[in-house]
Design a protein around this motif. Sequence first.
Motif, PDB file in Angstrom:
ATOM      1  N   ALA A 118      44.413  51.057  65.735  1.00  0.00           N
ATOM      2  CA  ALA A 118      44.569  51.200  64.282  1.00  0.00           C
ATOM      3  C   ALA A 118      45.326  52.470  63.901  1.00  0.00           C
ATOM      4  O   ALA A 118      45.706  52.641  62.742  1.00  0.00           O
ATOM      5  CB  ALA A 118      43.190  51.201  63.626  1.00  0.00           C
ATOM      6  N   ARG A 119      45.591  53.359  64.850  1.00  0.00           N
ATOM      7  CA  ARG A 119      46.207  54.649  64.504  1.00  0.00           C
ATOM      8  C   ARG A 119      47.723  54.590  64.402  1.00  0.00           C
ATOM      9  O   ARG A 119      48.367  55.635  64.260  1.00  0.00           O
ATOM     10  CB  ARG A 119      45.826  55.713  65.539  1.00  0.00           C
ATOM     11  CG  ARG A 119      44.438  56.260  65.346  1.00  0.00           C
ATOM     12  CD  ARG A 119      44.262  57.531  66.136  1.00  0.00           C
ATOM     13  NE  ARG A 119      44.869  58.682  65.487  1.00  0.00           N
ATOM     14  CZ  ARG A 119      45.376  59.723  66.131  1.00  0.00           C
ATOM     15  NH1 ARG A 119      45.417  59.725  67.440  1.00  0.00           N
ATOM     16  NH2 ARG A 119      45.884  60.738  65.467  1.00  0.00           N
ATOM     17  N   PHE A 120      48.298  53.397  64.476  1.00  0.00           N
ATOM     18  CA  PHE A 120      49.761  53.336  64.368  1.00  0.00           C
ATOM     19  C   PHE A 120      50.182  54.007  63.055  1.00  0.00           C
ATOM     20  O   PHE A 120      49.496  53.920  62.043  1.00  0.00           O
ATOM     21  CB  PHE A 120      50.249  51.878  64.418  1.00  0.00           C
ATOM     22  CG  PHE A 120      49.697  51.035  63.308  1.00  0.00           C
ATOM     23  CD1 PHE A 120      50.300  50.987  62.062  1.00  0.00           C
ATOM     24  CD2 PHE A 120      48.550  50.268  63.508  1.00  0.00           C
ATOM     25  CE1 PHE A 120      49.787  50.207  61.041  1.00  0.00           C
ATOM     26  CE2 PHE A 120      48.040  49.489  62.494  1.00  0.00           C
ATOM     27  CZ  PHE A 120      48.655  49.460  61.252  1.00  0.00           C
ATOM     28  N   GLY A 121      51.310  54.709  63.120  1.00  0.00           N
ATOM     29  CA  GLY A 121      51.819  55.397  61.932  1.00  0.00           C
ATOM     30  C   GLY A 121      51.295  56.808  61.800  1.00  0.00           C
ATOM     31  O   GLY A 121      51.902  57.622  61.106  1.00  0.00           O
ATOM     32  N   TYR A 122      50.172  57.107  62.442  1.00  0.00           N
ATOM     33  CA  TYR A 122      49.651  58.482  62.389  1.00  0.00           C
ATOM     34  C   TYR A 122      50.442  59.358  63.352  1.00  0.00           C
ATOM     35  O   TYR A 122      51.065  58.863  64.294  1.00  0.00           O
ATOM     36  CB  TYR A 122      48.169  58.504  62.750  1.00  0.00           C
ATOM     37  CG  TYR A 122      47.276  58.102  61.592  1.00  0.00           C
ATOM     38  CD1 TYR A 122      46.436  59.015  60.985  1.00  0.00           C
ATOM     39  CD2 TYR A 122      47.288  56.807  61.108  1.00  0.00           C
ATOM     40  CE1 TYR A 122      45.622  58.656  59.929  1.00  0.00           C
ATOM     41  CE2 TYR A 122      46.494  56.424  60.047  1.00  0.00           C
ATOM     42  CZ  TYR A 122      45.661  57.357  59.450  1.00  0.00           C
ATOM     43  OH  TYR A 122      44.869  56.984  58.411  1.00  0.00           O
ATOM     44  N   TRP A 151      43.338  53.444  70.487  1.00  0.00           N
ATOM     45  CA  TRP A 151      42.932  53.355  69.080  1.00  0.00           C
ATOM     46  C   TRP A 151      44.047  52.629  68.334  1.00  0.00           C
ATOM     47  O   TRP A 151      44.872  53.268  67.671  1.00  0.00           O
ATOM     48  CB  TRP A 151      42.699  54.752  68.510  1.00  0.00           C
ATOM     49  CG  TRP A 151      41.938  54.761  67.233  1.00  0.00           C
ATOM     50  CD1 TRP A 151      41.585  53.698  66.455  1.00  0.00           C
ATOM     51  CD2 TRP A 151      41.433  55.917  66.547  1.00  0.00           C
ATOM     52  NE1 TRP A 151      40.891  54.104  65.365  1.00  0.00           N
ATOM     53  CE2 TRP A 151      40.774  55.463  65.389  1.00  0.00           C
ATOM     54  CE3 TRP A 151      41.467  57.277  66.804  1.00  0.00           C
ATOM     55  CZ2 TRP A 151      40.174  56.324  64.494  1.00  0.00           C
ATOM     56  CZ3 TRP A 151      40.861  58.132  65.908  1.00  0.00           C
ATOM     57  CH2 TRP A 151      40.220  57.667  64.771  1.00  0.00           C
ATOM     58  N   GLY A 153      56.896  47.542  63.846  1.00  0.00           N
ATOM     59  CA  GLY A 153      55.617  46.853  63.723  1.00  0.00           C
ATOM     60  C   GLY A 153      55.385  45.854  64.834  1.00  0.00           C
ATOM     61  O   GLY A 153      54.252  45.590  65.217  1.00  0.00           O
ATOM     62  N   LYS A 154      56.453  45.300  65.385  1.00  0.00           N
ATOM     63  CA  LYS A 154      56.287  44.293  66.425  1.00  0.00           C
ATOM     64  C   LYS A 154      55.775  44.897  67.733  1.00  0.00           C
ATOM     65  O   LYS A 154      55.393  44.169  68.644  1.00  0.00           O
ATOM     66  CB  LYS A 154      57.599  43.562  66.669  1.00  0.00           C
ATOM     67  CG  LYS A 154      58.719  44.446  67.200  1.00  0.00           C
ATOM     68  CD  LYS A 154      60.013  43.663  67.244  1.00  0.00           C
ATOM     69  CE  LYS A 154      61.171  44.566  67.663  1.00  0.00           C
ATOM     70  NZ  LYS A 154      62.467  43.902  67.532  1.00  0.00           N
ATOM     71  N   ASP A 161      62.317  47.081  63.736  1.00  0.00           N
ATOM     72  CA  ASP A 161      61.015  46.831  63.124  1.00  0.00           C
ATOM     73  C   ASP A 161      59.961  47.242  64.148  1.00  0.00           C
ATOM     74  O   ASP A 161      59.674  46.517  65.095  1.00  0.00           O
ATOM     75  CB  ASP A 161      60.886  45.348  62.770  1.00  0.00           C
ATOM     76  CG  ASP A 161      59.491  45.019  62.288  1.00  0.00           C
ATOM     77  OD1 ASP A 161      58.754  45.958  61.935  1.00  0.00           O
ATOM     78  OD2 ASP A 161      59.143  43.825  62.260  1.00  0.00           O
ATOM     79  N   TYR A 200      53.178  46.772  67.923  1.00  0.00           N
ATOM     80  CA  TYR A 200      51.796  47.180  67.629  1.00  0.00           C
ATOM     81  C   TYR A 200      50.899  47.107  68.868  1.00  0.00           C
ATOM     82  O   TYR A 200      50.130  48.036  69.143  1.00  0.00           O
ATOM     83  CB  TYR A 200      51.236  46.286  66.514  1.00  0.00           C
ATOM     84  CG  TYR A 200      49.748  46.347  66.368  1.00  0.00           C
ATOM     85  CD1 TYR A 200      49.131  47.480  65.854  1.00  0.00           C
ATOM     86  CD2 TYR A 200      48.938  45.271  66.734  1.00  0.00           C
ATOM     87  CE1 TYR A 200      47.755  47.535  65.726  1.00  0.00           C
ATOM     88  CE2 TYR A 200      47.577  45.318  66.612  1.00  0.00           C
ATOM     89  CZ  TYR A 200      46.990  46.443  66.103  1.00  0.00           C
ATOM     90  OH  TYR A 200      45.635  46.500  65.979  1.00  0.00           O
ATOM     91  N   ASP A 201      50.980  46.023  69.612  1.00  0.00           N
ATOM     92  CA  ASP A 201      50.082  45.887  70.765  1.00  0.00           C
ATOM     93  C   ASP A 201      50.784  46.149  72.095  1.00  0.00           C
ATOM     94  O   ASP A 201      50.259  45.822  73.146  1.00  0.00           O
ATOM     95  CB  ASP A 201      49.434  44.502  70.785  1.00  0.00           C
ATOM     96  CG  ASP A 201      50.466  43.402  70.718  1.00  0.00           C
ATOM     97  OD1 ASP A 201      51.666  43.729  70.641  1.00  0.00           O
ATOM     98  OD2 ASP A 201      50.076  42.227  70.734  1.00  0.00           O
ATOM     99  N   GLU A 214      41.183  61.593  70.681  1.00  0.00           N
ATOM    100  CA  GLU A 214      40.383  61.062  69.574  1.00  0.00           C
ATOM    101  C   GLU A 214      40.313  59.543  69.682  1.00  0.00           C
ATOM    102  O   GLU A 214      41.318  58.871  69.925  1.00  0.00           O
ATOM    103  CB  GLU A 214      41.016  61.445  68.235  1.00  0.00           C
ATOM    104  CG  GLU A 214      41.017  62.936  67.973  1.00  0.00           C
ATOM    105  CD  GLU A 214      39.608  63.497  67.877  1.00  0.00           C
ATOM    106  OE1 GLU A 214      38.743  62.837  67.277  1.00  0.00           O
ATOM    107  OE2 GLU A 214      39.366  64.584  68.428  1.00  0.00           O
TER     108      GLU A 214
END
Lengths: 429, 549
Positions: free
Chosen positions: B123-127, B121, B88-89, B86, B91-92, B147
């Motif tokens: 918020a750019r996770f997944g990009y 940035w 997502g964990k 996972d 993220y930070d 960016e």
Amino acid sequence: MKLHAWAWLALSSLPLFPVAGATRPRYGGAVTVDLSFVSAGVVTPLVEETLVRLNEKGEIEPFLATAWQMDPDRKRWRFSLRPKVFFHDGEPLNASHAAAALLPELRKKYGDVNATAGGQTIVLQFDRPVPDLLTELANVRMAIFRTNEKGMPIGTGPFRVDTWEPGRRIALAAFEDYWGGRPFLDSAIVNLGASRSTGDIFDIPFSSARRVLPEHIRIWESPVHELIALVGDNVHPLAWQALALSIDRAPIINVLAQKRAEAAFGLLPEWLSGYEFLFTAAPDVARAKQLISQLRLTPMTLSYPANDGFMRSIAERIALNARDAGIALSPTPNPGGALRMVRWTIESTDAAAELNRMAALLGLPERALSATRPQELYEAERAMLDTQRIVPILFLPDVYGIAPRIHNWDAAQKGGGFSLHLENIWVDK
Amino acid sequence: MSFRAKIFLSITATVVVAVWIVAGVVSTLVSRSFERRDEQRTATLVAQFHAEFNRRSAEVARRLDAIASSDEIARMAVDLGSSQSDLGKYYDQAQNLAREQSLDFLELVGPDASIISSAEWPARFGYKESWLLGFGDSKGVFLKREELADGSALGLIAVRTNGQLSIVGGQKLDKQFLDTLPVAEGMRVELQTAIDPATQSREIRRVTPEATITSIPLFGRENQLLAVLQVENSRSELASLKRYIQGTALLVGSGAVLLGLLLSFWTASRVTRPLRELTLSVREVADGKWDTRAGVRSGDEVGQLARDFNRMTAQLVEQRDRMIQAERVAAWRELARRLAHELKNPLFPLQITIENLQRSRDTPQFEEVFRESTTTLLAELDNLKTIVGRFSDFSKMPAPELERTNLNQIVREVVKLFDAQIHGSGRPEVQVELTLDENLAAIQADPEQIRRALRNLILNALDAMPDGGVLTIRTQNLDGKVALEVSDSGAGLTSEECERLFTPYYTTKQHGTGLGLAIVQSVVSDHKGTITVHSQPGKGATFRIEFKA
């Protein structure tokens, strides 16, 4: 003592079915509940109880009232109170207590109401039909309680208030004469606004920073009852549609909310409205770009609550999604932007009341709605969404960390609502 | 321009030009000196920039190595290989690691180039970071534009890998970076990132009034222009020095002007005063005061000039006196000659008549002779009286009594008086043509004297046409003047005759007194007018008188 607790006790004593010590109910002991951001309202039902309550399926079930009848026109209601129910000061519950506690709140809601109390029977007479009265009576606002000379509530719940330091600490003690049976716990200390989460039970805020929890801590989530939404004023309709289409909720749920949230497309969660799935829509950046291709959009600001890292993360992700669609959003903690992120808590299980409360928050007129008419609720919610003032993003639950010494937690929480149910849990020595 | 002004301008111009030449040379030398200093300072700063750039690059590489080999990244790399992972964990995770290693940029990127965690940035996770797909394995540090949510930033970037996990991190190349450079006073260094990549591919140096600006391009990993390091050397110090030089030059120039003024005054007092005195003396001489003497006593050339002047005026006075004396004698002789000539003519008939009387005293024809002789004697005596009267008139020219006078009217009156003489029988035919301006302005004049002058001119013209001809009289308005012309078609005059024509007692006629035109000139002169004669032999003569209107 609750009946099923005795049953657990009996079962655990059978020598043919040896069970682990951890699953055997045990009386005694105390727990500490650290609440850092969840309000003290989650422990109110431990002290105060209502005439009826919602079960985990959302159905009305008896609580302090064992039975009720209503006239066909739903103007006159008759409730039979549970016998042998005592307040924490030892006074038996009767219809007069119920009438005294209910009338002020009912009159706020329905206007002219008369109550006739006699023994364990209370008759409520309204001047208009009130078909949703039972749902209203299940709300914690309609709890039956009195106050002592210090202003502390005296209810009929499984715990009584021992000491109360407003905004800081509540000490609860087991009520020996609780009509449902004495709680297993002797006491519970609730620390409000706790800065440290060292208790047996503690809330876990949604945050931009991942919290590393000890492996033995169990996570428990309440039903979702907080809406995170994007609210805007005077945004061009096409830009609004494009913005709504650009938002991809899945990454927000999976990463930012650590899969503990639900995507919100309606204002009320599915468990409350039953029709929220009808609003579901997939993100469509291409369509969003097409919608705004004819517009000359100026950059907009998206304000989020200051000091709320989780909301800031969501705002930044929404801004990123919007940028993909060609919409310039600038997240800012300063209020006053054309767009703002809001967190609205669903306070009751009354869908109609919650819709009207949200309408009021949006500055929309209140409508005469009934929770018993889902079609009417759906149309009202659809109309609110069509005002293009709000885009629901997520529904959040309350998340708690539960220490391993707490037993029977999940079963105990099936009592319904968003409250913490401590009456049926027990702890190791 | 006066001599003093010339001296003043010469001295001032000389000093000012000299001062400005010196100022210009000094200013140029100072400018060159400053330019050399600016070049040296710029070169030093650029060298320091590159040194700091390399040091930071090494630091970034070291920190990226530390992150890539950390337990967190190792666990993450292992987790990334698991199908149940996972992400997502995490993220930070990048934010935490970047904070630990004091990095401005850090991204943890999966095998498909998707960002798992981003520090700069979040918020750019997944990009996707697509550029990483073809990046390969490099240990280098390079410039890259990163960016950000609120724009972009230039960074020193390095890439490391751990399993399938790519770690992209670095530090900003921004103002804080530049602040670490030892920038000298008057210098400014900045990093320009908003540039057109096509505009600059080499170092450019340009000079503005405010600063000397050197622009050094900074390129990325694939030689794309990402930023320009701009080093500004303020020219304010140079400008201040130039202003000081100019101010000093201005001050010296002003002093030179003042000095020139004083010198010119002094020089003038030494040189031009005698000349001015001499000039005044010359002017007095020109005005007729011939006995003027220059008062210069210096022994220089001007003094010699003054002495020569005084000698000249003395000689002029002496010669004038002699000339006057000679002219007087000549005039008396001329007068005597005239008188003798004029008187001789009537005296001879008187003598003959008286001798006839004496011879006929005792003859019978005495009575007849006596009668004829006395008639002749009276006629000749009248003639003598006339001659004497003319001389008397010339000597008695009274002052004119001015009054508003119409010249046309006088012309018509005088011409009428000559009608009998002109048109008399037996006289040659003279045609009179009057061309009078009817809008002729009136003049202030003595009508009687004007008549007398006009009579003399007409008599003169008639005398010039013994065989007849055309007498033309014209009047006309001029610019503020009135003109009267009397023309004849007679034999005309030579230029010598024209010059002497108005001399008293000069005449071209056999029996003239030479006083007629002298009287005309006297009248015209008394009326502040002018008289001229235009004539050529054989083409008649024209007398033109001009009076102020």
